[in-house]
Design a protein around this motif. Structure first.
Motif, PDB file in Angstrom:
ATOM      1  N   ALA A  58     -44.189  19.470  14.642  1.00 30.54           N
ATOM      2  CA  ALA A  58     -42.772  19.322  14.973  1.00 30.54           C
ATOM      3  C   ALA A  58     -42.124  18.153  14.258  1.00 30.54           C
ATOM      4  O   ALA A  58     -40.960  18.230  13.833  1.00 30.54           O
ATOM      5  N   GLN A  59     -42.870  17.036  14.090  1.00 29.34           N
ATOM      6  CA  GLN A  59     -42.270  15.877  13.425  1.00 29.34           C
ATOM      7  C   GLN A  59     -41.889  16.174  11.983  1.00 29.34           C
ATOM      8  O   GLN A  59     -40.942  15.585  11.450  1.00 29.34           O
ATOM      9  N   ASN A  60     -42.620  17.065  11.340  1.00 29.08           N
ATOM     10  CA  ASN A  60     -42.248  17.448   9.976  1.00 29.08           C
ATOM     11  C   ASN A  60     -40.924  18.185   9.955  1.00 29.08           C
ATOM     12  O   ASN A  60     -40.037  17.891   9.143  1.00 29.08           O
ATOM     13  N   LEU A  61     -40.776  19.150  10.827  1.00 25.86           N
ATOM     14  CA  LEU A  61     -39.540  19.928  10.871  1.00 25.86           C
ATOM     15  C   LEU A  61     -38.353  19.047  11.247  1.00 25.86           C
ATOM     16  O   LEU A  61     -37.310  19.060  10.570  1.00 25.86           O
ATOM     17  N   HIS A  62     -38.493  18.266  12.313  1.00 21.27           N
ATOM     18  CA  HIS A  62     -37.381  17.417  12.741  1.00 21.27           C
ATOM     19  C   HIS A  62     -37.022  16.394  11.673  1.00 21.27           C
ATOM     20  O   HIS A  62     -35.839  16.100  11.435  1.00 21.27           O
ATOM     21  N   GLY A  63     -38.050  15.867  11.004  1.00 19.07           N
ATOM     22  CA  GLY A  63     -37.801  14.844   9.994  1.00 19.07           C
ATOM     23  C   GLY A  63     -37.055  15.375   8.787  1.00 19.07           C
ATOM     24  O   GLY A  63     -36.094  14.743   8.311  1.00 19.07           O
ATOM     25  N   ILE A  64     -37.455  16.551   8.279  1.00 20.92           N
ATOM     26  CA  ILE A  64     -36.790  17.056   7.075  1.00 20.92           C
ATOM     27  C   ILE A  64     -35.383  17.540   7.398  1.00 20.92           C
ATOM     28  O   ILE A  64     -34.458  17.400   6.578  1.00 20.92           O
ATOM     29  N   LEU A  65     -35.168  18.075   8.586  1.00 24.67           N
ATOM     30  CA  LEU A  65     -33.802  18.468   8.957  1.00 24.67           C
ATOM     31  C   LEU A  65     -32.909  17.244   9.084  1.00 24.67           C
ATOM     32  O   LEU A  65     -31.739  17.267   8.662  1.00 24.67           O
ATOM     33  N   ALA A  66     -33.430  16.164   9.632  1.00 20.00           N
ATOM     34  CA  ALA A  66     -32.640  14.929   9.720  1.00 20.00           C
ATOM     35  C   ALA A  66     -32.355  14.380   8.328  1.00 20.00           C
ATOM     36  O   ALA A  66     -31.255  13.857   8.060  1.00 20.00           O
ATOM     37  N   PHE A  67     -33.303  14.503   7.418  1.00 17.51           N
ATOM     38  CA  PHE A  67     -33.089  14.056   6.034  1.00 17.51           C
ATOM     39  C   PHE A  67     -31.976  14.883   5.392  1.00 17.51           C
ATOM     40  O   PHE A  67     -31.101  14.338   4.689  1.00 17.51           O
ATOM     41  N   LEU A  68     -32.010  16.191   5.601  1.00 19.32           N
ATOM     42  CA  LEU A  68     -30.973  17.043   5.018  1.00 19.32           C
ATOM     43  C   LEU A  68     -29.600  16.711   5.579  1.00 19.32           C
ATOM     44  O   LEU A  68     -28.578  16.835   4.878  1.00 19.32           O
ATOM     45  N   ASP A  69     -29.542  16.277   6.824  1.00 19.24           N
ATOM     46  CA  ASP A  69     -28.254  15.927   7.443  1.00 19.24           C
ATOM     47  C   ASP A  69     -27.744  14.564   6.995  1.00 19.24           C
ATOM     48  O   ASP A  69     -26.538  14.396   6.726  1.00 19.24           O
TER      49      ASP A  69
END
Length: 730
Positions: free
Chosen positions: A561-572
């Motif tokens: 989950a930390q991978n998914l949440h992290g890359i989405l936050a990076f994209l934002d």
């Protein structure tokens, strides 16, 4: 109504002589339910020496080819040998020339035809060695066929079967040696699977009677008990089910090869109607002995009543009923104790014994599918096992069996034995579980039972439990057994839940040793002692080339989950500013299989410049093509493999402070930190503007990085094994 009563009366008259058999199968079913017994684990003496039994009837021309190939195969076997040729129902004079060519072989001549079972029984009576290879007289062994089987003669193995090919390559491969079955409620139905290009040995439902190496004493007993199947067919299937039910393993070895000429002896001596009749009778007998169709006993007896008079007469007798009772009882008890015949070929994998020296035996227990390695924890296990397997006998018990397949084989080859299972009850879309709920969910009863069986079967020196989710398994450990090691990929203590922390500490305290993957995690465990064996990476520095421009890389399977949440936050928060300054910049995401479905519902992962790879891939070419890598993670435990993997490939990694866990104090110049994900844009932009400065960083940490290779971590693991299993050090 009257017609139905007459039909039932007819059934009753036909079945009356079979009252002993009917009582036997009803009694076996009832007794199994009332007294299911316990899991059986058979174990035999380690013996050497091979006897080869060749049943033969009327094909001296093919027998000559078979014996010529056998002679070559026996040259590769440095053990005592014996060949027994059982000629039955054929003139002795037809074999005079063959006797002159092979005078050292034991030749038996029986005037009457013995049938397959009888010929094997006659040969076994003369067998002198602990293992016997059953060889059809029209089967040609490859020169290394026997030698390939020998390393699989484990204490718990009953039989190892060679892979079969037809001499006619254009013929469809309905005979391969890898036996399985279809669940059919009408009749027993077995078949042989196509192994394709497989190299690793697998579970086998039964040993093919014309190309299998078996324990001699056990086979003698099974053959004596399968006389009811004479003259042919279904005997070997009966041996296999009896073996599995008694706790033996039956193994298919694809690297041992034999070619079958397939000139049907049976159909030269029996007409088609008689062959069909015997097959029907023996299929029903197999079902009666093992309740294979899973139907009620009354349905099987109804089928018995519908058999022809000759077949019904052949299924009479107290002896036959007694043998059916014993076999059915053993098979039913095995099922009730967890043996799933339908999973034998899918969930059991075997490796050869690699050394005569007694090596440490380590049983790995994992809650998640490991191979191909699709997440950081799987990568860690794969890299350490690969490096240590030349010195350690590894065994694997893994959940999530449905995620393993042919692509798993290159990694499973490093294990001596593998048992897979599934059934913990995960549900799609359910809310995230607490740590305590995860402990309860993952250490489910089926896994606990599987672990007890694996310990009894593999007899490890060390049980190595991977991941905190399985920590509760040690509650079942017994006194005087193997030592237990808990490898914590992430330490969840210190989350603010004092009751949860106490629960975790109680579970951890049951282990003889604990491994943490970062110094920060080890500190959370105090005062519990822990060995620090961090995450490492493959050392790719020898192939270093300066990084090109224009491509960011994120190696983060969305399963975590930390991978998914992290890359989405990076994209934002970071990606828009970077794309504004560098319009041609691309971001490649290695998101794993789960990422495709997520991207379909999230437009951020489909915007211009984003390249999402939704499969397990080797990161090597992607690291070579990237400018630098990202690690946008918040609130992680353990340490990040993707970070050190980037540095050991000669690529700068820009990470959040949280993502640097385990490496923050290592003095790594190519590791660039940011307080948060939004701030990563400011850290990345100067590295994109100044390629020369970036290239200097890529080679700045050579001396420090030597401590973070998988080789270095494997050396630490080796020392831990030595301390825990000093009697058999690696």
């Amino acid at each position: 109504m009257i017609r139905r009563l007459r039909r039932l009366a007819g059934y009753a008259r036909r079945l009356l002589p079979h009252l002993p058999l009917a009582s036997a199968i009803y009694g076996a079913d009832l007794l199994a339910r009332l007294r299911p017994g316990t899991v059986r684990n058979a174990r035999g003496a380690r013996t050497q020496g091979i006897s080869v039994v060749v049943p033969e009837r009327g094909t001296p021309d093919l027998l000559a080819e078979t014996l010529t190939a056998l002679e070559l195969a026996l040259r590769e076997v440095a053990e005592a040998q014996q060949v027994i040729v059982v000629v039955n129902g054929a003139p002795r004079t037809d074999y005079a020339e063959l006797q002159r060519r092979w005078p050292a072989y034991d030749w038996q001549f029986h005037e009457r035809a013995l049938g397959y079972n009888g010929a094997v029984e006659a040969g076994l009576a003369a067998a002198r060695h602990g293992w016997t290879y059953l060889l059809n007289s029209d089967m040609r062994l490859a020169p290394d066929a026997l030698a390939q089987l020998l390393p699989y003669r484990d204490d718990s193995t009953f039989a190892i079967t060679s892979q079969i090919f037809f001499t006619d390559p254009a013929r469809r491969r309905e005979e391969t040696g890898w036996s399985d079955y279809y669940l059919n409620i009408e009749f027993a139905e077995v078949y042989e699977r196509d192994p394709g290009q497989a190299r690793m040995a697998r579970g086998n439902l039964y040993p093919g009677g014309g190309s299998s190496l078996c324990r001699t004493e056990v086979l003698r007993r099974y053959v004596a008990g399968s006389r009811d199947f004479s003259p042919f067919y279904w005997e070997d299937a009966d041996w296999g089910i009896r073996a599995w039910s008694e706790g033996w393993d039956v193994v298919f070895c694809p690297l041992s090869r034999a070619h079958h000429h397939h000139r049907g002896t049976v159909r030269r001596y029996y007409d088609e109607n008689e062959v069909a009749r015997v097959i029907r009778r023996n299929e029903l007998l197999f079902d009666l002995r093992h309740r294979w169709t899973r139907r009620h006993a009354l349905r099987s007896l109804q089928r018995l009543a519908l058999l022809d008079a000759t077949s019904r007469r052949e299924l009479l007798g107290l002896g036959l009923a007694w043998r059916a009772f014993r076999s059915r009882l053993a098979t039913e008890r095995a099922r009730l104790n967890g043996l799933r015949f339908e999973r034998i070929t899918r969930d059991r994998w075997y490796g050869p014994q690699r050394s005569e020296r007694r090596r440490p035996r380590v049983l790995l227990v994992v809650p998640f599918a490991l191979f191909p390695p699709a997440h950081g924890g799987a990568r860690r296990v794969a890299e350490l096992v690969t490096r240590l397997s030349p010195e350690v006998d590894f065994f694997l018990l893994s959940d999530e069996s449905s995620l393993y397949g042919e692509t798993s084989e290159p990694w499973l080859l490093h294990f001596r034995g593998v048992h897979l299972l599934e059934g913990r009850g995960d549900r799609a879309g359910e809310a995230p579980l607490t740590v305590e709920q995860r402990l309860q969910r993952h250490a489910w009863p089926g896994l606990r039972a599987g672990l007890a069986a694996a310990i009894a079967r593999f007899q490890p020196d060390l049980v190595q439990v991977e991941f905190m989710e399985l920590a509760d398994l040690a509650a079942d450990r017994s006194d005087g057994g193997p030592r237990w090691l808990l490898c914590l990929h992430d330490v969840y203590l210190g989350s603010g839940d004092s009751d949860g922390d106490a629960r975790q500490r109680a579970a951890i305290a049951r282990y003889d040793a604990v491994v943490a993957c970062s110094a920060e995690d080890a500190a959370l465990l105090a005062p519990q002692a822990a060995s620090l064996i961090g995450n490492g990476a493959v050392d790719r520095r020898a192939g270093y080339t300066p990084s090109p421009d224009g491509l960011l890389l994120f190696m983060g399977p969305f399963r975590y989950a930390q991978n998914l949440h992290g890359i989405l936050a990076f994209l934002d928060s970071a990606w828009p500013a970077l794309r504004a300054e560098f319009p041609a910049l691309r971001l490649r995401i290695l998101g794993g299989a789960e990422s495709a479905a997520i991207a379909a519902d999230d437009a951020r992962l489909r915007q211009p410049g984003i390249e999402l790879i939704s499969a397990f891939v080797d990161p090597t070419p992607h690291l070579a093509e990237c400018t630098l890598s990202l690690n946008p993670q918040i609130d992680i435990r353990g340490s990040s493999i993707k970070l050190i993997e980037s540095l050991l490939a000669g690529r700068v990694c820009v990470s959040t402070a949280d993502g640097m866990r385990g490496f923050a104090d290592a003095g790594l110049q190519a590791l660039i930190g940011s307080a948060d994900i939004a701030g990563m844009a400011a850290a990345i932009a100067p590295l994109l503007r100044d390629a020369a400065a970036r290239h200097r960083l890529e080679t700045a940490d050579s001396d420090v990085l030597d401590r973070y290779t998988w080789d270095a971590m494997a050396a630490r693991q080796r020392e831990l094994y030595r301390s825990l299993a000093p009697e058999h050090p690696p």
